[in-house]
Design an enzyme around this catalytic site. Sequence first.
Site, PDB file in Angstrom:
ATOM      1  CG  ASP A 192      51.514  99.854  62.951  1.00  0.00           C
ATOM      2  OD1 ASP A 192      50.855  98.997  63.555  1.00  0.00           O
ATOM      3  OD2 ASP A 192      50.990 100.730  62.244  1.00  0.00           O
ATOM      4  CG  HIS A 230      47.508  97.998  62.702  1.00  0.00           C
ATOM      5  ND1 HIS A 230      48.379  99.059  62.659  1.00  0.00           N
ATOM      6  CD2 HIS A 230      46.310  98.483  62.287  1.00  0.00           C
ATOM      7  CE1 HIS A 230      47.741 100.137  62.243  1.00  0.00           C
ATOM      8  NE2 HIS A 230      46.482  99.817  62.011  1.00  0.00           N
ATOM      9  CB  SER A 389      45.943  81.454  54.178  1.00  0.00           C
ATOM     10  OG  SER A 389      46.894  80.456  53.885  1.00  0.00           O
TER      11      SER A 389
END
Length: 625
Positions: A192, A230, A389
């Site tokens: 990834d 991602h 957050s």
Amino acid sequence: VDSTRTRRRKRSQDPSEANDSKQNEDAVIHSTRNKDAVIHSTRNRRRKSLRDPSKAHDGKQNGDAVGGKEERFRPGITENMNDPLGKRRVFLKYKDELKEDDRFNVLAQALKDYPQDHTVVVDIDEETYKSLKADHLIESLEDDNEVHGLSSASTDIPFARHLAEHIPWGLEMIQANKVPRGISPVKVCIVDTGYAIGHPDLPTDGVTGDNFRPLGKLRELRWDRDLNGHGSHVAGTLAARTNNDFGVVGAGNSTDNIHLHIARGLDDNNAGYESDIVDALYKCKDAGAKVISLSLGGPKELAWKSYRAYRDIVHQHGIIVVAAAGNSGTSDDVYPASHPDVISVVAVSQSRRYWGWSNYNPQVELAAPGVSILSTTTSPVAVHADDFSYPAEHVKGSSRVNFSGSLKSCGYGTSICRAARNSICLVAWGSNSGTIESIVENCKRGGGRGAILYERYGFDSVYFLDDLGYSPLPVLHVSRTVGRYLRTHAQSSDTMTIDFGDDNSMVYTYDFFTGTSMAAPHVAAAAALVWANHPDCSNHQIRYALARTAQDRGDPGCDDDYGYGIVNAFRAHQFLSKNNVGTGTSGTNHVLVVAQFTNLGMNETESRLTLGHVPVGDGMRGTRL
């Protein structure tokens, strides 16, 4: 794919309609073996079609983004990464004599070289392509296709770093929390955009990785950094820390069961090439991985070199490869998921319903949680409030200065915000709000030190914020849902912090993503958990057990929406344990299991699908288990 029964190919259908609604019995669908053959369904299958992504599906709104970055890609659509001068990247397979023939200087221009296969990867223009195509010394030319991560940003409220640890719903759906500690940990390789090694909720012990140099680039991209987010979301879905009293729990449920290797294969824009992924597969193999998780894909069929690589990884090296089925909501094949040796995974929602943007086709093998999946990620900028957050986007042209202060609601930004002195302005932007410059100016004239904007109506977007000229104030954009949630803080004295991190890192945060990219790591985790408890099993046996025990959904048996059904790690573990398979004490009991499966009514051809002799690929999908 050879099948003992006819798989059906469905026409385009509307994913917004209910998946299990039973309607009239006259639906016409096409056989996957003969596109001209017509059979009648016992019920009308849902009509799916590409739709406005701003429409809700199963109570959720789905973002347009791949990898959570809405301005980059739309589901099922890839950007052109080829050379702007019109060059195309290809796998060139040459005959041995070409080594002595430098007419096209092909070997000297190779970006990648696979001498054992007489294959190179090269960038060539169209004229050279045509010349090579006609040359008798060139055996084949195939495009090195682009691939991208396959996920969407969710518009749900982003994760707040709660004081208590959160168990995502996906972990419970696949019953990963019920699988016991394994006999031997299994290494899972993630290909990834990288891994945020500094994220407090991602493991560091035993995590290894390989860097990635994009084709034609001089600089390597580090495996232990993730400027996209991602890859870190996928990693957290699979293996986030447990028992640390905050954050989320990964579907792997324990580092005692799963060790990670990160073979980076995508760049910071969540994109790469087929050849990059092929290289990453072999890095995974060299690292000792038994499961490879690929939350990526492309719409074009694999080149010969890539096709053979997946077959080699599975058959010769005994590895399970799991990939996302695609997010275009059509019956199109997406590769590598549609390769017969790869487990193709679609996404389902918390209500166990098929996610309408998932691709549906005869290659689908399993379904897994993939809608609004909460996990670890990174963001170029974040808004912190107490223990919370929120990911945000920086508005181009504004300053990048960290600032802390209270948050004040400034309405639609149409007038000077008098309450904003030494505070952060929160503005609900709309069509009657004026320009972005005027909104920021009204904040500044009221004494504001920063601004956070969110859209009042419609679908979350960042496109309209790219035109801000210059502002000395830091200006951020958040999604509509986040903005509305922040309004509750504007009514209190809570301190907000605008955090830009630094030039060399992202802000570590959490977010909800949606897509088949999120479903794939659930299946990878399930495979690893089961394998950790049954280390003597082959990859074929683990794959069979997962399909055999999946919770059937949709049409009875294997169908194009869900494959064999929703993966269930605990049921697969029980299935193997009941038959004493793969635990280090079995071996002779396979005959008993073969007899059990054969007694399910399988004919002579189907009897190949026994636990002791399970083939993959052509003998797997579409077969009654």
